[in-house]
Enzyme design. Structure first.
Site, short mmCIF file in Angstrom:
data_model
loop_
_atom_site.label_atom_id
_atom_site.label_comp_id
_atom_site.label_asym_id
_atom_site.label_seq_id
_atom_site.Cartn_x
_atom_site.Cartn_y
_atom_site.Cartn_z
N ASP A 175 0.84 -1.22 0.00
CA ASP A 175 0.00 0.00 0.00
C ASP A 175 0.87 1.26 0.00
O ASP A 175 0.66 2.17 0.80
CB ASP A 175 -0.93 0.02 1.22
CG ASP A 175 -1.63 -1.31 1.45
OD1 ASP A 175 -2.04 -1.94 0.47
OD2 ASP A 175 -1.77 -1.70 2.63
N GLU A 228 -11.27 -0.60 -3.89
CA GLU A 228 -10.55 -0.02 -2.77
C GLU A 228 -9.30 0.69 -3.27
O GLU A 228 -9.01 0.73 -4.47
CB GLU A 228 -10.17 -1.09 -1.75
CG GLU A 228 -9.19 -2.13 -2.27
CD GLU A 228 -8.85 -3.22 -1.26
OE1 GLU A 228 -9.58 -3.36 -0.27
OE2 GLU A 228 -7.86 -3.95 -1.49
#
Length: 326
Positions: A14, A194
């Protein structure tokens, strides 16, 4: 186009890189232990590989932020540093989902590595449900918050939402759903939208996002809108029918996703993302630590759309091995 070490940083998922007005690159990402927030700084992109990491916040032992610290992003908003992150009260799964909510930290000092960070608490939305992967952008004098959240009335793990902000930790407008998992490549393993990220080019504004389970099926999709449109009008956004960045078996790059954007020293646009170099994952992919941070430059096609190409192969030896313990 530029060549970079691949991976750039090992065992950092991420990834988010902020190019600040001081000319330095600031890096933040999920760590395998999911227990802290740490920042790296470098005057060059490649220097982030070896830059020392400063821990600026550690999760408490108990309470709503005591487990699974995920997907932090570092932003500079209205003269203040802000970190958005998701946290859960425990590793308990309820109705098939972890219990993450979104939080913010703020630092008013010039240096985010040495400055004082203050918890600003939870960023509240009208639905009290699983929510994560927040990002921020400014457009035409307005401040926007963009994130992923579960709506109990809609099938799937998470949809993408946008709202205008009153300040960096408070929504000003009602959330608007921009996208939900519905296409065949968005619903493999899990129904997921997402990890949104924003980039502007020409007369368009783009949102990339990640879809499907966090294994080799993970991939990046694309939303686009005219820069002059009402960004809070879901009808203003167009979803590309196919993913724009996917697994490349030939290069042994699997599940590229959860991206952000930056620019290199030459002013080229850079895609920042994570991917694995194998598919044989034991147990839950979320607890496999080897989603490594990778970067690549990309171009824009004749229609003004981003052309990310394919994930490039590893070009340097890895020092951390598959199935490394947390």
């Amino acid at each position: 186009m530029s060549d970079y070490p691949n991976p750039l940083i090992e065992q950092r998922a991420d990834p988010h890189i902020w190019l600040h007005n001081d000319g330095h690159y600031y890096f933040i990402a999920s760590v395998p232990e999911y227990d802290r927030l740490e920042i790296r700084r470098s005057s060059t992109l490649t220097g982030l590989s070896d830059a020392s990491a400063t821990v600026v916040w550690h999760k408490p032992d108990t309470g709503p932020m005591s487990a699974l610290i995920w997907a932090p992003e570092l932003h500079f908003i209205d003269g203040k540093w802000v970190i958005y992150y998701a946290a859960a009260p425990s590793q308990e799964i309820v109705d098939g989902l972890f219990q993450h909510r979104m939080y913010a930290l703020m630092c008013e000092d010039a240096d985010p590595q040495t400055g004082k960070w203050v918890e600003k608490g939870r960023i509240r939305t009208p639905i009290d449900s699983f929510s994560l992967d927040a990002t921020h952008f400014e457009h035409q004098g307005k401040s926007y918050y963009l994130w992923a959240q579960k709506d109990p009335a809609i099938r799937g793990n998470s949809n993408l939402y946008i709202a205008e902000m009153e300040n960096p930790w408070t929504l000003k407008s009602p959330p608007v759903m921009l996208s939900k998992p519905e296409l065949d490549w968005e619903i493999i393993g899990f129904w997921v939208n997402e990890g949104p990220a924003v980039i502007k080019h020409g007369d368009k504004i783009f949102i990339t996002y990640s879809a499907s389970a966090t294994d080799e099926n993970y991939c990046i999709g694309l939303l686009s809108a005219d820069t002059g449109s009402n960004l809070l009008d879901a009808a203003a956004w167009h979803k590309s029918p196919r993913p724009v960045f996917t697994t490349n078996m030939q290069n042994r790059q699997f599940g590229p996703g959860h991206n952000s954007f930056t620019r290199n020293e030459q002013g080229e646009d850079v895609l920042v993302y994570h991917a694995r170099n194998y598919t044989e994952i034991e147990g839950d992919p979320l607890y496999d630590p080897n989603r490594h941070t990778r970067i690549k430059t990309f171009a824009w096609d004749e229609n003004g759309l981003p052309d990310f190409g394919v994930p490039e192969p590893d070009n340097r030896p890895l020092t951390l091995q598959k199935n490394t313990a947390q």
